[in-house]
Design an enzyme around this catalytic site. Structure first.
Site, PDB file in Angstrom:
ATOM      1  CB  THR A 213      -4.356  -3.469   6.431  1.00 31.73           C
ATOM      2  OG1 THR A 213      -5.228  -2.985   7.502  1.00 31.73           O
ATOM      3  CG2 THR A 213      -4.375  -2.524   5.095  1.00 31.73           C
TER       4      THR A 213
ATOM      5  CD  GLU B 124      -2.506   0.291   3.265  1.00 26.38           C
ATOM      6  OE1 GLU B 124      -1.841  -0.833   2.707  1.00 26.38           O
ATOM      7  OE2 GLU B 124      -2.719   0.405   4.344  1.00 26.38           O
TER       8      GLU B 124
ATOM      9  CE  LYS C 164      12.569   6.771  15.657  1.00 26.43           C
ATOM     10  NZ  LYS C 164      11.295   6.025  16.085  1.00 26.43           N
TER      11      LYS C 164
ATOM     12  CD1 TRP D 296      16.782   7.806  13.490  1.00 27.06           C
ATOM     13  CD2 TRP D 296      15.740   7.425  11.707  1.00 27.06           C
ATOM     14  NE1 TRP D 296      15.475   8.531  13.355  1.00 27.06           N
ATOM     15  CE2 TRP D 296      14.852   8.322  12.414  1.00 27.06           C
ATOM     16  CE3 TRP D 296      14.953   7.031  10.454  1.00 27.06           C
ATOM     17  CZ2 TRP D 296      13.589   9.128  11.817  1.00 27.06           C
ATOM     18  CZ3 TRP D 296      13.719   7.527   9.946  1.00 27.06           C
ATOM     19  CH2 TRP D 296      13.111   8.374  10.554  1.00 27.06           C
TER      20      TRP D 296
HETATM   21  P1  ADP Z   1      -0.057  -5.096   6.034  1.00 23.51           P
HETATM   22  O1  ADP Z   1      -1.637  -5.741   5.851  1.00 23.51           O
HETATM   23  O2  ADP Z   1       0.582  -6.174   7.023  1.00 23.51           O
HETATM   24  O3  ADP Z   1       0.131  -4.057   6.485  1.00 23.51           O
HETATM   25  P2  ADP Z   1       1.070  -5.458   3.717  1.00 23.51           P
HETATM   26  O4  ADP Z   1       1.325  -6.432   2.845  1.00 23.51           O
HETATM   27  O5  ADP Z   1       0.245  -4.291   2.898  1.00 23.51           O
HETATM   28  O6  ADP Z   1       0.498  -5.923   5.177  1.00 23.51           O
HETATM   29  O7  ADP Z   1       2.441  -4.713   4.249  1.00 23.51           O
HETATM   30  C1  ADP Z   1       2.943  -3.763   3.481  1.00 23.51           C
HETATM   31  C2  ADP Z   1       4.291  -3.635   4.226  1.00 23.51           C
HETATM   32  O8  ADP Z   1       5.233  -4.449   4.032  1.00 23.51           O
HETATM   33  C3  ADP Z   1       5.064  -2.528   3.501  1.00 23.51           C
HETATM   34  O9  ADP Z   1       4.503  -1.090   3.922  1.00 23.51           O
HETATM   35  C4  ADP Z   1       6.493  -2.705   4.057  1.00 23.51           C
HETATM   36  O10 ADP Z   1       6.699  -2.172   5.371  1.00 23.51           O
HETATM   37  C5  ADP Z   1       6.655  -4.190   4.137  1.00 23.51           C
HETATM   38  N1  ADP Z   1       7.271  -4.744   3.051  1.00 23.51           N
HETATM   39  C6  ADP Z   1       6.606  -5.216   1.724  1.00 23.51           C
HETATM   40  N2  ADP Z   1       7.422  -5.708   0.993  1.00 23.51           N
HETATM   41  C7  ADP Z   1       8.711  -5.530   1.590  1.00 23.51           C
HETATM   42  C8  ADP Z   1      10.147  -5.479   1.071  1.00 23.51           C
HETATM   43  N3  ADP Z   1      10.421  -6.260  -0.005  1.00 23.51           N
HETATM   44  N4  ADP Z   1      10.895  -5.173   1.910  1.00 23.51           N
HETATM   45  C9  ADP Z   1      10.781  -4.685   3.075  1.00 23.51           C
HETATM   46  N5  ADP Z   1       9.340  -4.427   3.583  1.00 23.51           N
HETATM   47  C10 ADP Z   1       8.552  -4.878   2.768  1.00 23.51           C
END
Ligand code: ADP
Length: 547
Positions: free
Chosen positions: A186, A331, A444, A449
Site C-alpha cells: 500500500t 487489501e 467533524k 459529520w
Molecule cells: P492505497 O494504497 O492508497 O491505500 P488503495 O488503492 O488501496 O490505495 O486505496 C483504497 C482506498 O481508496 C479505499 O479505502 C477508499 O478510501 C479509496 N477509494 C477507492 N475507490 C473509491 C471510490 N470509488 N470512491 C471513493 N473512495 C474510493
C-alpha cells in the site's frame, strides 16, 4: 460424504494455459517505452512466460522467492505475471511513483531476488540498487541492443537476452492453491508501507468475479484497455480476467496523457477501459477540446477515488459511454463493489438512475460488507446511517506480509474476522454502498459529520474547476469547518464568492465551505489520489476567515 468432482487447484498458470488453448490468436497490443506499438497473441504470451519460468528455474530460485517488477503496462510485464507466479515464485509489483527511499525499503522488506525494470526507471534503479543487497539479478525490460550502456548496475542484462535462449517448453508446476502468488505494498501514507500478499486461489476467484456481467462484464468480444497500472493492485485484476475471457488486451505503456490514450482507444477498437478519475479527466479534457468522439468505447470502470458525478454525466450524456463506479482497495485484490442498476431500477427516470449510479455500488459475490458504529454495533442499511465499513471474503487480506502489528481483522460475535477498510460509508436497503469519506478525512463540525467527497463533487461540477479538495480546519466553536481548495482549469476564472454561491441549494447551509483557497495544483500521490495530508501541511499557516 465428499463430492466426486475432479480436484484441481486454482492456479494462475491455468489462466494462461486456457488462453493459449482456447484463445491462442487473440491479440495483445502494447505501446512500448520506445514509443512504437508491439503486437502479439496469447499464444506468444504463453510461450514467452514459459521461457521466463525456465530462466527462473535455471537461476535456482526457490518456491515463493520474490521477483520484482518496476514497469508500465505492457506485454513483458504481463509475461512476468504468468512466468513468475505460474512457476511458483511471488511477483512483487513495485509502484515506481513511490519515493526512492520507500522503494529501497520495500525491496528489502520483500527480500526481492530479481528486479526487472522498464528503461524509463533506470535513474530510479541507479538511485536504489546499492541499497538492495537481496537483489541478485537486475534486468532491463528491453531488447539486447537497447541495454543502457555504463548503467553502473552490476550484471545488468536485457530481458530479451536473458530469456531469449531459454526453452519455451515448460510444464507449469501444480501446488497448493493457497500458495502466495504476488504482492503489492500500500502507498503507506501513514508509516511504512504494508504488503497485501495474494494467493493463487484469491487471484483466480477474483479474476472470475471481475469478469461477471455486473462487474466488468468482460468477454471474448471486448477490446480492453487497462490504464490503471499493473504496478498497483494488479491493474484491478484485468491481467488475470483477460486470459480467462480471451478478450483483446491493449496496454498503454508509459503514455497516459489524454491524446495518447484516446489514439489507442480509437486505433485498437477499445470497448472497455479502466482508470482512476485523475487520468480520465485528462482523457475527457482532450476529447472535449478537440470536439472528438469515441467510436467503439462503450463502458469504463472508474475507481480508486470517488468518481465525481460531473464525470459520470460527461461520459454518459456527451459521449454515450457508461461509467461503472467501483470501489476497492489494495487489501481487497482490489474489487469490493461496483455500481450497476438492478432490474427494478430500469423503470426509474434518468435522474433517479443517476443518483444510484453515483454510489460506489453493490458487493460482488465473494465480498460481504457491513457498517458499524464506534462500539462495533452493526448499523442499518437505510442509506442514511453512516459508520466504519468492514469487509470479509476470500480475496481480502487476513494479515499483512511480515506484519509486526498483528492481524488487522476485527472479530464478530461468531468469531469471523472482518477487515476494517478505514472508510466511512452508508449502505441503502438495496445494498448499494456509498463512501462518505476516508475516516481520517471526514470533517467533524458541531457534532455532525460532513463528507469531504460530497463537498468536492459540487465544486467539480463547476465548469472552471479542474480539481477540488475539501479539508477540515480547526474551529474553536464547531471543532472543524470545511474549506475547499481548488485548482482552476487553464484560462478559467471563478471568484471565491461565485464558487460559494454555487453551493446554494446543492447542500445543507452548514455544510457549505467557510472559504475557498486557490492553489496551482492539488498534490497527487503515487496512485493518482489526492494527498490531503500534504495539502494540510501546505495550508498549515492558514486560518479560517474571522479567526
Ligand atoms: P492505497 O494504497 O492508497 O491505500 P488503495 O488503492 O488501496 O490505495 O486505496 C483504497 C482506498 O481508496 C479505499 O479505502 C477508499 O478510501 C479509496 N477509494 C477507492 N475507490 C473509491 C471510490 N470509488 N470512491 C471513493 N473512495 C474510493
Amino acid at each position: 460424504m465428499l463430492g466426486l468432482m475432479q480436484s484441481q487447484p486454482l492456479l494462475i498458470s491455468s489462466l494462461i494455459e486456457f488462453a493459449e488453448r482456447h484463445h491462442g490468436d487473440a491479440e495483445i497490443v502494447s505501446r512500448r517505452v520506445e514509443g512504437d506499438i508491439h503486437r502479439y497473441t496469447y499464444r506468444d504470451l504463453s510461450r514467452r512466460s514459459k521461457q521466463l519460468a525456465n530462466v527462473l528455474d535455471g537461476m535456482g530460485l526457490q518456491f515463493s522467492d520474490r521477483v520484482a517488477s518496476l514497469a508500465w503496462n505492457g506485454y513483458r510485464h504481463m509475461e512476468m505475471y504468468f512466468g513468475v507466479s505460474g512457476s511458483g515464485r511471488v511477483l512483487h509489483t513495485i509502484n515506481p511513483r513511490l519515493h526512492p527511499d520507500q522503494i529501497a525499503w520495500i525491496v528489502n522488506h520483500a527480500e526481492d531476488q530479481v528486479l526487472c525494470f522498464d528503461t524509463s526507471f533506470l535513474p530510479l534503479v541507479q538511485a536504489v540498487h546499492a541499497r538492495c543487497p537481496s537483489v541478485k539479478k537486475w534486468v532491463a525490460l528491453c531488447d539486447a541492443d537497447k541495454l543502457p550502456a555504463d548503467s553502473g548496475i552490476p550484471g545488468l542484462v536485457s530481458y530479451e537476452a536473458w530469456i531469449g535462449g531459454a526453452s519455451s517448453e515448460y510444464a507449469w508446476p501444480v501446488f497448493d492453491e493457497n500458495s502466495a502468488s504476488s504482492m503489492c505494498y500500500t502507498s503507506g501514507t501513514t508509516g511504512n508501507p504494508k504488503a497485501a500478499l495474494y494467493s493463487h486461489r484469491s487471484t483466480t476467484l477474483h479474476a472470475y468475479a471481475a469478469a461477471l456481467p455486473d462487474v466488468m462484464n468482460l468477454s471474448a468480444r471486448d477490446s480492453v484497455l487497462p490504464v490503471v497500472p499493473m504496478f498497483h493492485v494488479n491493474a484491478w485484476g484485468i491481467p488475470y480476467s483477460a486470459p480467462l475471457t480471451g478478450c483483446k488486451l491493449v496496454f498503454p505503456g508509459p503514455a497516459l496523457d489524454g491524446k495518447s490514450v484516446y489514439e489507442l482507444i480509437e486505433a485498437e477498437g477499445v470497448t472497455f477501459a479502466a482508470g482512476v478519475p485523475t487520468v480520465w479527466q485528462m482523457l475527457l479534457n482532450h476529447v472535449k477540446a478537440g470536439g472528438l468522439k469515441f467510436s467503439t468505447l462503450n463502458r469504463t470502470v472508474i475507481g480508486g477515488s470517488a468518481c465525481p458525478p460531473a464525470m459520470i454525466h460527461a461520459f454518459q450524456d456527451e459521449f454515450g459511454v457508461s461509467v461503472l463506479h467501483a470501489w476497492g482497495m489494495t487489501e481487497m485484490s482490489p474489487l469490493g463493489t461496483l455500481c450497476t442498476l438492478k432490474n427494478k431500477h430500469l423503470a426509474l427516470p434518468r435522474d433517479g438512475q443517476m443518483k444510484i449510479l453515483q454510489k460506489q455500488g453493490r458487493a460482488i459475490y465473494g465480498v460481504d460488507m457491513k457498517i458499524v458504529d464506534s462500539a462495533g454495533n452493526e448499523l442499518p442499511w437505510d442509506g442514511k446511517s453512516y459508520g466504519d465499513l468492514l469487509v470479509k471474503g476470500p480475496w481480502i487480506v487476513a494479515d499483512y506480509y511480515r506484519s509486526e502489528g498483528g492481524s488487522p481483522l476485527v472479530p464478530d460475535a461468531q468469531g469471523r474476522g472482518w477487515f476494517p477498510t478505514g472508510d466511512v460509508a452508508t449502505i441503502d436497503a438495496d445494498g448499494f454502498m456509498q463512501i462518505t469519506d476516508r475516516s481520517k478525512d471526514v470533517i467533524k463540525s458541531g457534532g455532525e459529520w460532513i463528507s469531504s467527497i460530497d463537498i468536492e463533487n459540487i465544486a467539480m461540477a463547476h465548469p472552471a474547476i479542474a480539481m477540488a479538495a475539501c479539508i477540515g480546519m480547526p474551529h474553536p466553536k464547531w471543532d472543524e469547518r470545511p474549506i475547499i481548495a481548488v485548482a482552476l482549469k487553464p484560462g478559467a476564472e471563478v471568484s471565491r464568492e461565485e464558487l460559494l454561491a454555487f453551493y446554494e441549494g446543492k447542500t445543507a447551509k452548514w455544510q457549505v465551505p467557510d472559504d475557498v483557497v486557490f492553489v496551482d495544483a492539488i498534490p497527487i500521490g503515487a496512485t493518482g489520489k489526492m494527498l490531503k495530508a500534504k495539502l494540510r501541511e501546505q495550508l498549515k499557516d492558514y486560518r479560517l476567515p474571522g479567526l
